[in-house]
Design an enzyme around this catalytic site. Structure first.
Site, PDB file in Angstrom:
ATOM      1  N   LYS A  89    -103.538  29.238  32.460  1.00  0.00           N
ATOM      2  CA  LYS A  89    -103.918  29.130  31.050  1.00  0.00           C
ATOM      3  C   LYS A  89    -105.383  29.470  30.791  1.00  0.00           C
ATOM      4  O   LYS A  89    -105.743  29.946  29.729  1.00  0.00           O
ATOM      5  CB  LYS A  89    -103.615  27.717  30.539  1.00  0.00           C
ATOM      6  CG  LYS A  89    -102.128  27.490  30.305  1.00  0.00           C
ATOM      7  CD  LYS A  89    -101.893  26.197  29.552  1.00  0.00           C
ATOM      8  CE  LYS A  89    -100.455  26.063  29.110  1.00  0.00           C
ATOM      9  NZ  LYS A  89     -99.535  25.755  30.236  1.00  0.00           N
ATOM     10  N   GLU A 111    -103.401  23.689  19.193  1.00  0.00           N
ATOM     11  CA  GLU A 111    -102.417  22.626  19.285  1.00  0.00           C
ATOM     12  C   GLU A 111    -102.008  22.533  20.742  1.00  0.00           C
ATOM     13  O   GLU A 111    -102.160  23.503  21.497  1.00  0.00           O
ATOM     14  CB  GLU A 111    -101.182  22.906  18.422  1.00  0.00           C
ATOM     15  CG  GLU A 111    -100.157  23.815  19.070  1.00  0.00           C
ATOM     16  CD  GLU A 111    -100.319  25.264  18.658  1.00  0.00           C
ATOM     17  OE1 GLU A 111    -100.356  25.527  17.465  1.00  0.00           O
ATOM     18  OE2 GLU A 111    -100.388  26.127  19.549  1.00  0.00           O
ATOM     19  N   SER A 377     -97.571  29.526  38.832  1.00  0.00           N
ATOM     20  CA  SER A 377     -98.414  29.434  37.631  1.00  0.00           C
ATOM     21  C   SER A 377     -99.406  28.270  37.652  1.00  0.00           C
ATOM     22  O   SER A 377    -100.455  28.345  37.032  1.00  0.00           O
ATOM     23  CB  SER A 377     -97.534  29.339  36.386  1.00  0.00           C
ATOM     24  OG  SER A 377     -96.621  28.259  36.491  1.00  0.00           O
TER      25      SER A 377
HETATM   26  C1  LIG Z   1     -98.160  25.887  30.284  1.00  0.00           C
HETATM   27  C2  LIG Z   1     -97.633  26.229  31.600  1.00  0.00           C
HETATM   28  C3  LIG Z   1     -96.505  27.073  31.753  1.00  0.00           C
HETATM   29  C4  LIG Z   1     -95.709  27.591  30.609  1.00  0.00           C
HETATM   30  O1  LIG Z   1     -96.402  28.446  29.726  1.00  0.00           O
HETATM   31  P1  LIG Z   1     -96.141  30.004  29.696  1.00  0.00           P
HETATM   32  O2  LIG Z   1     -96.848  30.454  28.460  1.00  0.00           O
HETATM   33  O3  LIG Z   1     -94.674  30.243  29.629  1.00  0.00           O
HETATM   34  O4  LIG Z   1     -96.719  30.573  30.924  1.00  0.00           O
HETATM   35  C5  LIG Z   1     -96.100  27.393  33.038  1.00  0.00           C
HETATM   36  N1  LIG Z   1     -96.737  26.913  34.130  1.00  0.00           N
HETATM   37  C6  LIG Z   1     -97.799  26.090  34.019  1.00  0.00           C
HETATM   38  C7  LIG Z   1     -98.435  25.576  35.260  1.00  0.00           C
HETATM   39  C8  LIG Z   1     -98.282  25.713  32.761  1.00  0.00           C
HETATM   40  O5  LIG Z   1     -99.342  24.902  32.679  1.00  0.00           O
END
Ligand SMILES: *Cc1c(COP(=O)(O)O)cnc(C)c1O
Length: 397
Positions: A89, A111, A377
């Site tokens: 993010k 938000e 992610s």
């Molecule tokens: C917020 C988040 C997501 C989901 O958000 P996307 O916009 O779909 O990437 C996925 N993995 C993690 C670790 C997150 O913090």
């Protein structure tokens, strides 16, 4: 087939900017300027320097040897979990804060549902010395108290959204209302590839650094700059968009998107948008979303807060409808199992969101000569309570 949006922000049938008239000047101002600003040399220089020195990029592409043996293929993990603040993010919030600065905005609003995007936003407003207001459903504030504390420590004001179910969509409504009331000095920082055009394109561009690095890293490690498959989880879709971005036109690469099935598709407690949703308008864009027959948004559910969103971004709706993307789901339990497995095989505790992508390894056909990239992610520190609570079930199996 084209996977870039047209000038009105449409990916095929999806996207656009369906916004209240009062919001039009803000969004139009942004649309007019974003490409020129992002494309400028000074922007790119500052963006890349912060990605490197503040966020910690490039993130490694790690060959997961024991996981590869288990699935009889070659699994690489793109380590977005090693970014500052623990997930992808930050790539987006760094990009948007630099844009907001160049647009002359002094006040940032956002938000947040689980608080992850709120923390990433409060992090960059602290970095830049800008005022920050984060809207968050009152129920979410109670569920995610540590993230509320983080945001406050970073100097942000967290305002509870008290309407409706007091969750993400109510916080979104409050943020939009705020933006309408403060068009001059305020910038609305959206956390995924959702919202009215140009947000989905803008966020995808900021996250595209993920696949840009992957190309070079794969070239070095495999002698080819593309993998056979890329797997990423999809909440709104930003980490997946970033991981897919530079391969959208390369048909040799299979793009696999994993949604959260929650307790199961038929349970009524799910966040699997493509499998249970239909076309409509949410958050200012035409896309796929979970809604009832009257068009009311249905409350999504997933064990992972980041996937607990009732829609997907318009790029993903297009990838789904056109068949370019392969969409599948993983349940809470499958994600938990995949997280324990990665932890024991590789010594990496993944975020519950990322664990959904890992769970796909057990659900698709794989061969020994294939290279598969899983976009990791985020890291799992924030999910430790859920992991501890469910660990004994895993040990029994
Ligand atoms: C917020 C988040 C997501 C989901 O958000 P996307 O916009 O779909 O990437 C996925 N993995 C993690 C670790 C997150 O913090």
């Amino acid at each position: 087939m084209n996977y870039q949006p047209d000038t009105k922000g449409f990916y095929g049938d999806f996207g656009g900017a369906f916004i209240p008239e009062l919001l039009y000047p803000n969004v139009e101002f942004l649309r007019k300027h974003y490409l020129e600003i992002i494309g400028s040399e000074s922007f790119q220089k500052e963006f890349n320097s912060l990605l490197q020195d503040f966020a910690g990029r490039p993130t490694p592409l790690y060959f997961a040897k024991r996981l590869s043996e288990k699935y009889n293929t070659n699994v690489f993990l793109k380590r977005e979990d090693l970014n500052h603040t623990g997930a992808h993010k930050i790539n987006n919030t760094i990009g948007q804060i630099l844009l907001a600065q160049r647009l002359g905005k002094k006040r940032i609003i956002a938000e947040t549902g689980a608080g992850q995007h709120g923390v990433a936003t409060a992090t960059v407003t602290a970095l830049m010395g800008l005022q920050c207001v984060v809207y968050m459903g009152k129920v979410d504030m109670e569920r995610q108290a540590p993230n509320v504390a983080r945001m406050q420590m970073l100097g942000a004001e967290v305002r509870p959204a008290l309407s409706g179910s007091q969750t993400l969509k109510d916080a979104t409504n409050e943020a939009i209302r705020d933006w309408i009331n403060h068009p001059e000095d305020t910038y609305y920082l959206i956390g995924s590839v959702v919202g009215p055009h140009p947000y989905p394109d803008m966020v995808a561009r900021f996250q595209s650094v993920i696949s840009e690095e992957m190309k070079q890293q794969l070239q070095e490690k495999t002698g080819r700059d593309y993998p056979d498959k890329i797997i990423a989880c999809v909440g709104g879709g930003s980490n997946a968009a970033g991981a897919f971005y530079h391969y959208l036109d390369n048909k040799k690469v299979e793009l696999i998107a994993v949604e959260a099935e929650g307790l199961g598709l038929k349970s009524g407690h799910t966040a699997a948008t493509t499998q249970t949703g239909s076309e409509g308008i949410i958050h200012g864009s035409r896309t796929l979303l979970m809604q009832n027959e009257e068009g009311q948004i249905t409350e999504p559910y997933s064990i992972s807060a980041g996937l607990d969103y009732p829609g997907i971004g318009p790029l993903h709706a297009h990838l789904f409808k056109s068949g370019r993307g392969r969409f599948m789901g993983a349940t809470d339990q499958e994600a938990l199992n995949a997280a324990y497995e990665l932890t024991r095989l590789e010594g990496i505790i993944p975020a519950l969101e990322s664990a959904h992508a890992l769970a796909a390894l057990g659900k698709i056909e794989l061969t020994k000569d294939e290279n598969v990239v899983v976009n990791l992610s985020g890291r799992g520190d924030k999910d430790l309570q859920a992991y501890i609570k469910n660990l004994s079930d895993f040990e029994k199996d």
